[in-house]
Design an enzyme around this catalytic site. Structure first.
Site, PDB file in Angstrom:
ATOM      1  N   THR A   1      45.368  40.954  48.714  1.00 37.72           N
ATOM      2  CA  THR A   1      46.131  41.906  49.531  1.00 37.72           C
ATOM      3  C   THR A   1      45.635  43.325  49.275  1.00 37.72           C
ATOM      4  O   THR A   1      45.450  44.121  50.214  1.00 37.72           O
ATOM      5  CB  THR A   1      47.643  41.785  49.229  1.00 37.72           C
ATOM      6  OG1 THR A   1      48.010  40.401  49.218  1.00 37.72           O
ATOM      7  CG2 THR A   1      48.473  42.527  50.266  1.00 37.72           C
TER       8      THR A   1
ATOM      9  N   LYS B   1      53.149  38.988  38.087  1.00 35.50           N
ATOM     10  CA  LYS B   1      51.794  39.379  38.455  1.00 35.50           C
ATOM     11  C   LYS B   1      50.808  38.715  37.483  1.00 35.50           C
ATOM     12  O   LYS B   1      51.165  38.258  36.428  1.00 35.50           O
ATOM     13  CB  LYS B   1      51.643  40.902  38.399  1.00 35.50           C
ATOM     14  CG  LYS B   1      52.447  41.605  39.492  1.00 35.50           C
ATOM     15  CD  LYS B   1      52.222  43.100  39.532  1.00 35.50           C
ATOM     16  CE  LYS B   1      50.793  43.504  39.454  1.00 35.50           C
ATOM     17  NZ  LYS B   1      49.919  42.871  40.464  1.00 35.50           N
TER      18      LYS B   1
ATOM     19  N   GLY C   1      49.576  44.309  44.690  1.00 35.77           N
ATOM     20  CA  GLY C   1      50.257  43.116  45.175  1.00 35.77           C
ATOM     21  C   GLY C   1      51.093  42.481  44.081  1.00 35.77           C
ATOM     22  O   GLY C   1      51.292  43.061  43.004  1.00 35.77           O
TER      23      GLY C   1
ATOM     24  N   GLU D   1      46.694  46.163  35.113  1.00 32.01           N
ATOM     25  CA  GLU D   1      47.684  46.500  36.154  1.00 32.01           C
ATOM     26  C   GLU D   1      48.920  47.129  35.517  1.00 32.01           C
ATOM     27  O   GLU D   1      49.463  48.119  36.035  1.00 32.01           O
ATOM     28  CB  GLU D   1      48.065  45.238  36.932  1.00 32.01           C
ATOM     29  CG  GLU D   1      46.931  44.727  37.801  1.00 32.01           C
ATOM     30  CD  GLU D   1      47.184  43.374  38.442  1.00 32.01           C
ATOM     31  OE1 GLU D   1      46.441  43.035  39.368  1.00 32.01           O
ATOM     32  OE2 GLU D   1      48.108  42.665  38.015  1.00 32.01           O
TER      33      GLU D   1
ATOM     34  N   GLY E   1      48.124  36.608  38.864  1.00 35.93           N
ATOM     35  CA  GLY E   1      47.421  35.496  39.498  1.00 35.93           C
ATOM     36  C   GLY E   1      45.920  35.735  39.568  1.00 35.93           C
ATOM     37  O   GLY E   1      45.133  34.796  39.606  1.00 35.93           O
TER      38      GLY E   1
ATOM     39  N   ASP F   1      52.578  38.211  42.739  1.00 38.39           N
ATOM     40  CA  ASP F   1      52.680  36.774  43.004  1.00 38.39           C
ATOM     41  C   ASP F   1      54.097  36.395  43.387  1.00 38.39           C
ATOM     42  O   ASP F   1      54.308  35.459  44.153  1.00 38.39           O
ATOM     43  CB  ASP F   1      52.209  35.998  41.769  1.00 38.39           C
ATOM     44  CG  ASP F   1      50.770  36.343  41.442  1.00 38.39           C
ATOM     45  OD1 ASP F   1      49.903  36.116  42.295  1.00 38.39           O
ATOM     46  OD2 ASP F   1      50.519  36.898  40.355  1.00 38.39           O
TER      47      ASP F   1
HETATM   48  C1  5RP Z   1      46.281  40.092  40.136  1.00 35.62           C
HETATM   49  C2  5RP Z   1      47.638  40.212  40.702  1.00 35.62           C
HETATM   50  C3  5RP Z   1      47.777  40.192  42.186  1.00 35.62           C
HETATM   51  O1  5RP Z   1      48.459  41.330  42.596  1.00 35.62           O
HETATM   52  C4  5RP Z   1      48.537  38.968  42.583  1.00 35.62           C
HETATM   53  O2  5RP Z   1      47.904  37.821  42.046  1.00 35.62           O
HETATM   54  C5  5RP Z   1      48.629  38.833  44.109  1.00 35.62           C
HETATM   55  O3  5RP Z   1      47.359  38.561  44.615  1.00 35.62           O
HETATM   56  P1  5RP Z   1      47.107  38.293  46.156  1.00 35.62           P
HETATM   57  O4  5RP Z   1      47.300  39.591  46.868  1.00 35.62           O
HETATM   58  O5  5RP Z   1      45.679  37.804  46.186  1.00 35.62           O
HETATM   59  O6  5RP Z   1      48.072  37.239  46.606  1.00 35.62           O
HETATM   60  O7  5RP Z   1      48.620  40.326  40.017  1.00 35.62           O
HETATM   61  O8  5RP Z   1      46.308  39.982  38.728  1.00 35.62           O
END
Ligand code: 5RP
Length: 244
Positions: free
Chosen positions: A42, A105, A93, A114, A107, A95
């Site tokens: 995202t 978060k 973004g 972050e 993922g 999860d």
């Molecule tokens: C990465 C994160 C991302 O913000 C989370 O995984 C969402 O990812 P996406 O926008 O691909 O669904 O925390 O560590």
């Protein structure tokens, strides 16, 4: 508040929803400043449209090697977080996000950086599609960045809470984060009190970062739906561990 999209959207794909919310996040970028930029698919949409504003901003602080490379490829300067005292906004973004702005978060395995960038930002603007909005955090397996020698001990600690932890793999081997550590993904948790949970797990020896973002929760969520981008404000509940 829902901002109507340009045309009929009954068939918008998840990728199109991500692009829509990435564009909507541009309204939070402050001209003349450095913007905090998260990681994930995202955020990649956001970075792509941020390029249209690159002459109006000083640059970005990035939360991952992948985002840094994407920003730089588009001609956006990336600053070390240590040379920037304060960011007015961090865009990332999630999860999962609940109705109070608490998130899961990690993922994309970038949770530690972050959380650092979120902590130095006055406002966290979370950009997600509507599939990420949940009543209670925990359906998405919780990412936890850990020191490798503590994997078994932390796995047992999560088992005592009813969680089932497994080391995240990449090409059959443990995935190594940007910080040289491992990720445990913990299934089976129901995180009813995110602040207490984050506080407790953060103190376990060997935990680098737990992927619950309650101390650094979102102030705003831009939620992409087929009917447009809905804005959710959580400003009423203060963050308790923010630098600024
Ligand atoms: C990465 C994160 C991302 O913000 C989370 O995984 C969402 O990812 P996406 O926008 O691909 O669904 O925390 O560590």
């Amino acid at each position: 508040m829902t901002q109507a999209p340009d045309s009929s959207n009954a068939t918008l794909s998840q990728d199109e929803l991500k692009a829509m919310v990435g564009r909507a996040a541009l309204q939070f970028v402050v001209p003349g400043e450095i913007v905090g930029v998260g990681s994930g698919s995202t955020v990649n949409k956001f970075i792509d449209v941020l390029a249209s504003m690159k002459d109006q901003i000083k640059g970005a602080v990035s939360s991952s090697v992948a985002s840094t490379q994407r920003l730089q490829a588009l001609g956006i300067a990336v600053f070390d977080s240590n040379v920037v005292e304060r960011l007015s906004v961090y865009i990332d973004g999630a999860d999962e996000i609940d109705h109070q702005g608490n998130m899961i978060k990690g993922g994309g395995a970038a949770l530690t950086r972050e959380k650092i960038v979120a902590a130095q930002s006055a406002r966290f603007v979370c950009i997600v599609d509507e599939s990420k909005l949940v009543p209670t955090l925990g359906k998405f397996p919780l990412p936890v960045e850990v020191i490798p020698m503590a994997v078994q001990r932390i796995t047992r600690q999560f088992a005592a809470l009813g969680g089932s932890a497994s080391v995240r793999l990449a090409d059959g081997r443990p995935l190594v984060t940007d910080n040289g550590q491992f990720i445990l993904d913990v299934a089976g948790l129901q995180i009813g009190d995110p602040l207490a949970f984050e506080s407790e797990v953060s103190q376990w020896p060997g935990v680098v970062t737990v992927g619950v973002f309650a101390f650094q929760k979102a102030q705003v969520c831009l939620l992409a739906t087929p009917a447009g981008v809905r804005t959710m404000n959580f400003a009423g509940v203060p963050n308790t561990q923010r630098d600024v």
